[in-house]
Design a protein around this motif. Sequence first.
Motif, mmCIF file in Angstrom:
data_model
loop_
_atom_site.group_PDB
_atom_site.id
_atom_site.type_symbol
_atom_site.label_atom_id
_atom_site.label_comp_id
_atom_site.label_asym_id
_atom_site.label_seq_id
_atom_site.Cartn_x
_atom_site.Cartn_y
_atom_site.Cartn_z
ATOM 1 N N ASN A 139 16.660 -13.429 -6.441
ATOM 2 C CA ASN A 139 15.287 -13.883 -6.225
ATOM 3 C C ASN A 139 14.278 -12.962 -6.906
ATOM 4 O O ASN A 139 13.078 -13.172 -6.785
ATOM 5 N N ARG B 203 10.095 -9.622 -5.531
ATOM 6 C CA ARG B 203 11.098 -10.444 -4.850
ATOM 7 C C ARG B 203 10.390 -11.649 -4.252
ATOM 8 O O ARG B 203 9.558 -11.504 -3.342
ATOM 9 N N TYR C 297 14.148 -19.043 -3.205
ATOM 10 C CA TYR C 297 14.780 -19.115 -4.525
ATOM 11 C C TYR C 297 14.193 -20.244 -5.367
ATOM 12 O O TYR C 297 13.969 -20.086 -6.566
ATOM 13 N N ARG D 3 11.013 -19.137 -6.913
ATOM 14 C CA ARG D 3 11.301 -18.224 -8.027
ATOM 15 C C ARG D 3 11.673 -19.013 -9.274
ATOM 16 O O ARG D 3 11.199 -18.719 -10.379
ATOM 17 N N SER E 130 13.778 -12.663 -15.407
ATOM 18 C CA SER E 130 14.433 -12.426 -14.121
ATOM 19 C C SER E 130 15.234 -11.140 -14.202
ATOM 20 O O SER E 130 15.635 -10.697 -15.281
#
Length: 240
Positions: free
Chosen positions: A131, A190, A194, A197, A221
């Motif tokens: 994440n 963070r 997910y 992200r 990432s």
Amino acid sequence: MCGNIMSAPLPAIVPAACRATAAVIFLHGLGDTGHGWAEAMAGIRTPYVKYICPHAPIMPVTLNMKMAMPSWFDIISLNPDAEEDETGIKRAAESIKALIDQEVKNGIPSHRIVLGGFSQCKDLESRSRRNNIRLIGIGEGEEGNRPMEFVSNFLRDLLNLKEKPLLDRAHRSLQPKPRPAQPPRPFIIRVHFYHIREQILQTACQNGKLTYKGKPLSLPSILQLARPRKERSLVKCANT
């Protein structure tokens, strides 16, 4: 998948000799416990560091003829194409995240918490990091004293998101603060969810070249940065 699972006991902890300002969470391997590693950490400890050695729950391991032993998740086979215990890996990753969150509540900054270990730890570390993204190109000090709020607002405005993304943490990398003529340290971020992200990375990719105050920005990432350089060059937007 894993059959009956016995809950793990509380972690073995080596307390800091003085007020803890950092923490190490170290995961043992298959069939082991945290006790031996706690003893090892006690022999090399730094006074201001708290060492946490959690124990994996006891569960049947398919690879080992379903024998019950301490394991962070089930291992079906050593074949790279074999089925993985997705549920068990996710459960273990969440339990480790809970340990990290607890230490943050105890007053230890997230950037001063180190996660280590070996064997099954690699899979759990990858899960806990997936994440994470980096925000590269923001000048030093622009975030003021509230970096997480700054980054959340910045991502919303930069990418025209409908709302601010929920972040678990956002801080500068641990490199020494650069001199005025040097590049700024990246933010390590963070994202709580997910799928958010993924939305952030995809939107950034679709928008093409990102800039801030006339200078380029990038949002790779963490896992992409961990790939070999040749493999990184093959990572493309889904729509290209």
